[in-house]
Design an enzyme around this catalytic site. Structure first.
Site, PDB file in Angstrom:
ATOM      1  N   GLU A 119       0.827  -1.217   0.000  1.00 55.48           N
ATOM      2  CA  GLU A 119       0.000   0.000   0.000  1.00 55.48           C
ATOM      3  C   GLU A 119       0.857   1.262   0.000  1.00 55.48           C
ATOM      4  O   GLU A 119       0.539   2.242  -0.659  1.00 55.48           O
ATOM      5  CB  GLU A 119      -0.965   0.002   1.198  1.00 55.48           C
ATOM      6  CG  GLU A 119      -2.099  -1.001   1.080  1.00 55.48           C
ATOM      7  CD  GLU A 119      -3.031  -0.719  -0.096  1.00 55.48           C
ATOM      8  OE1 GLU A 119      -3.053   0.419  -0.596  1.00 55.48           O
ATOM      9  OE2 GLU A 119      -3.722  -1.658  -0.532  1.00 55.48           O
ATOM     10  N   THR A 176       2.368   5.604  -7.258  1.00 53.12           N
ATOM     11  CA  THR A 176       3.152   4.784  -8.185  1.00 53.12           C
ATOM     12  C   THR A 176       2.261   3.711  -8.810  1.00 53.12           C
ATOM     13  O   THR A 176       1.387   3.158  -8.142  1.00 53.12           O
ATOM     14  CB  THR A 176       4.327   4.104  -7.428  1.00 53.12           C
ATOM     15  OG1 THR A 176       4.967   5.085  -6.608  1.00 53.12           O
ATOM     16  CG2 THR A 176       5.351   3.538  -8.384  1.00 53.12           C
ATOM     17  N   TYR A 230       9.661  10.004  -3.552  1.00 49.27           N
ATOM     18  CA  TYR A 230       8.983  10.287  -2.275  1.00 49.27           C
ATOM     19  C   TYR A 230       9.634   9.492  -1.149  1.00 49.27           C
ATOM     20  O   TYR A 230       9.025   8.607  -0.547  1.00 49.27           O
ATOM     21  CB  TYR A 230       7.488   9.966  -2.357  1.00 49.27           C
ATOM     22  CG  TYR A 230       6.758  10.700  -3.439  1.00 49.27           C
ATOM     23  CD1 TYR A 230       6.344  12.011  -3.249  1.00 49.27           C
ATOM     24  CD2 TYR A 230       6.468  10.086  -4.654  1.00 49.27           C
ATOM     25  CE1 TYR A 230       5.667  12.691  -4.245  1.00 49.27           C
ATOM     26  CE2 TYR A 230       5.806  10.756  -5.660  1.00 49.27           C
ATOM     27  CZ  TYR A 230       5.410  12.058  -5.450  1.00 49.27           C
ATOM     28  OH  TYR A 230       4.746  12.714  -6.429  1.00 49.27           O
ATOM     29  N   TYR A 272      -6.704   6.267   4.415  1.00 48.17           N
ATOM     30  CA  TYR A 272      -6.903   5.274   3.355  1.00 48.17           C
ATOM     31  C   TYR A 272      -6.090   4.003   3.642  1.00 48.17           C
ATOM     32  O   TYR A 272      -6.617   2.887   3.636  1.00 48.17           O
ATOM     33  CB  TYR A 272      -6.508   5.843   1.976  1.00 48.17           C
ATOM     34  CG  TYR A 272      -6.261   4.718   1.021  1.00 48.17           C
ATOM     35  CD1 TYR A 272      -7.324   4.001   0.497  1.00 48.17           C
ATOM     36  CD2 TYR A 272      -4.960   4.301   0.726  1.00 48.17           C
ATOM     37  CE1 TYR A 272      -7.104   2.908  -0.320  1.00 48.17           C
ATOM     38  CE2 TYR A 272      -4.723   3.212  -0.076  1.00 48.17           C
ATOM     39  CZ  TYR A 272      -5.806   2.510  -0.602  1.00 48.17           C
ATOM     40  OH  TYR A 272      -5.585   1.420  -1.380  1.00 48.17           O
ATOM     41  N   ASP A 279      -9.726   5.496  -1.965  1.00 43.31           N
ATOM     42  CA  ASP A 279      -8.666   6.182  -2.718  1.00 43.31           C
ATOM     43  C   ASP A 279      -9.289   6.848  -3.951  1.00 43.31           C
ATOM     44  O   ASP A 279     -10.526   6.882  -4.092  1.00 43.31           O
ATOM     45  CB  ASP A 279      -7.546   5.195  -3.096  1.00 43.31           C
ATOM     46  CG  ASP A 279      -8.015   4.139  -4.082  1.00 43.31           C
ATOM     47  OD1 ASP A 279      -9.224   4.097  -4.395  1.00 43.31           O
ATOM     48  OD2 ASP A 279      -7.169   3.361  -4.565  1.00 43.31           O
ATOM     49  N   CYS A 312     -13.625   0.952 -14.598  1.00 42.46           N
ATOM     50  CA  CYS A 312     -14.196   2.303 -14.472  1.00 42.46           C
ATOM     51  C   CYS A 312     -13.028   3.291 -14.533  1.00 42.46           C
ATOM     52  O   CYS A 312     -12.671   3.951 -13.557  1.00 42.46           O
ATOM     53  CB  CYS A 312     -14.962   2.416 -13.153  1.00 42.46           C
ATOM     54  SG  CYS A 312     -16.049   3.837 -13.111  1.00 42.46           S
ATOM     55  N   CYS A 316     -18.659  -3.809 -17.297  1.00 44.65           N
ATOM     56  CA  CYS A 316     -18.770  -3.529 -15.860  1.00 44.65           C
ATOM     57  C   CYS A 316     -19.855  -4.369 -15.192  1.00 44.65           C
ATOM     58  O   CYS A 316     -21.001  -4.395 -15.660  1.00 44.65           O
ATOM     59  CB  CYS A 316     -19.070  -2.049 -15.645  1.00 44.65           C
ATOM     60  SG  CYS A 316     -19.194  -1.632 -13.897  1.00 44.65           S
ATOM     61  N   CYS A 372     -25.785   1.345 -12.203  1.00 43.87           N
ATOM     62  CA  CYS A 372     -24.988   2.572 -12.195  1.00 43.87           C
ATOM     63  C   CYS A 372     -25.793   3.776 -12.694  1.00 43.87           C
ATOM     64  O   CYS A 372     -26.176   3.851 -13.861  1.00 43.87           O
ATOM     65  CB  CYS A 372     -23.741   2.377 -13.061  1.00 43.87           C
ATOM     66  SG  CYS A 372     -22.736   3.861 -13.160  1.00 43.87           S
ATOM     67  N   THR A 381      -9.514  34.711  -1.720  1.00 42.93           N
ATOM     68  CA  THR A 381      -9.675  33.286  -2.029  1.00 42.93           C
ATOM     69  C   THR A 381      -8.359  32.679  -2.490  1.00 42.93           C
ATOM     70  O   THR A 381      -7.981  31.604  -2.055  1.00 42.93           O
ATOM     71  CB  THR A 381     -10.738  33.094  -3.137  1.00 42.93           C
ATOM     72  OG1 THR A 381     -11.866  33.867  -2.768  1.00 42.93           O
ATOM     73  CG2 THR A 381     -11.153  31.648  -3.277  1.00 42.93           C
TER      74      THR A 381
END
Ligand code: SF4
Length: 360
Positions: free
Chosen positions: A41, A47, A86, A124, A142, A195, A206, A212, A302
């Site tokens: 994860e 990635t 990262y 997540y 996610d 999707c 699907c 849907c 803003t």
């Protein structure tokens, strides 16, 4: 959003049947070891799956369990991470491994709440580990899941907003079946393989097509709505309260753009020192009688922030003075619209007027 409960309630059975048939074989799906799931994860954040596979296999070969990762030299961990980018992810990975090894005897917590206390594990990832490794009924939302949910529900809510993400997580949590881990993975899998993002859902393939709403309404390709909040840019300004015989100097802002056509105190970009402020007054053709610095002020728009320093100057215009409007108190309060961005300076000006004899 239309009747989200009935739409979402209809998906677990269909989705799990599809997942059992079509799930990709991925190295981190070989078993339910929370350590292996956690590593995957973290690597999968930012990635692609294909890019992660090779790194994952090498990493697991070098650090087969949480103790080996906890005890490894940091350079070795970073070296095996090289190319994934990262690097804070790799450092946090090792920090969290040390916590699990030293404080939890190598056993990962089961609940998302406890998992999210470990370094580098957000909501997540906590939901993903908790559900996939332990079948806890935790949502793992996610980008893939947000997209699928928005299309299923024909929702035009802005999925960049945290409140919308939380709401989607709540709605999904309410329909998570016993096989929580498989269900969460099936939602992510659907987003990754069917999707698809960027307006290309393969609705013909699907398993959820018949329920849907986005597909039925013909708007699936336009969803989800993502409006990123623009970063605010900070601008430094020096604002001048210029007083001449009780009259204050104003100038009009351009007719287009921010605060268009409003009146403002003369100001220039940057934070001017006393010497620079004096030079600026000379440039404007103003003879200086007295100069004092005001408290700084800040105004938030803003998309930008003004950080303002200020100078209060008593002056006398020379022949070639800048073309300011010199207004007395009554004219200022009656006719000039000075935006609240300058409220702090307007207040100082009023105080000056309060303390000075009226000249109008
Ligand atoms: Fe996505 Fe189309 Fe399936 Fe709806 S029917 S979930 S839009 S792929």
């Amino acid at each position: 959003m239309k009747d989200e409960n009935s739409v979402l309630k209809a998906i677990p059975e269909r989705l799990l049947a599809w997942y059992d048939r079509c799930a990709r074989k991925l190295p981190w799906r070989e078993n339910r070891d929370p350590y292996r799931i956690w590593i995957s994860e973290i690597m999968l954040q930012q990635t692609r799956v294909e890019a992660v596979k090779e790194y994952y296999t090498r990493f697991l070969a070098a650090f087969p369990d949480v103790f080996s990762l906890a005890n490894a030299p940091e350079e070795q961990v970073l070296k095996l991470w090289e190319g994934l980018g990262y690097y804070s992810r790799a450092r946090n990975l090792q920090k969290a491994a040390r916590v699990v090894a030293e404080e939890c005897e190598g056993r990962f917590p089961r609940s998302a709440a406890e998992l999210s206390r470990l370094p580098g594990i957000g909501s997540y990832t906590a939901g993903a580990i908790s559900s996939i490794a332990f079948d806890c009924r935790e949502a793992a939302v996610d980008g893939n899941v947000l997209r699928v949910a928005a299309r299923l529900l024909a929702s035009g809510d802005n999925v960049s907003r945290q409140a919308v993400k939380n709401e989607v997580a709540e709605q999904i949590r309410a329909v998570i079946p016993e096989r929580a881990g498989d269900f969460n993975q099936s939602l992510m899998e659907l987003g990754a393989t069917v999707c698809l993002p960027n307006g290309e859902p393969l609705c013909g393939e699907c398993p959820l097509a018949e329920v849907c709403e986005g597909r039925k309404q013909g708007i699936a390709a336009e969803l989800p709505v993502k409006i990123q909040k623009k970063e605010r840019t900070a601008e430094q300004k020096t604002v001048f309260i210029l007083l001449w015989n009780g009259y204050a100097a104003f100038r009009k802002r351009p007719e287009k753009g921010l605060l268009a056509g409003m009146w403002e105190f003369p100001n220039i970009p940057g934070a001017l020192t006393r010497e620079q402020a004096i030079r600026q007054l000379e440039e404007w053709g103003l003879a200086l009688l007295d100069l004092s610095q005001t408290a700084p002020a800040k105004h938030i728009f803003t998309h930008r922030e003004w950080h303002m320093s200020g100078w209060l100057a008593h002056v006398e215009p020379r022949g070639s003075a800048a073309d300011f409007l010199w207004a007395g108190r009554e004219q200022t309060e009656r006719e000039l619209t000075v935006p609240s961005a300058f409220a702090a300076f307007t207040k100082i000006l009023r105080r000056e007027w309060d303390n000075a004899p009226r000249r109008e």
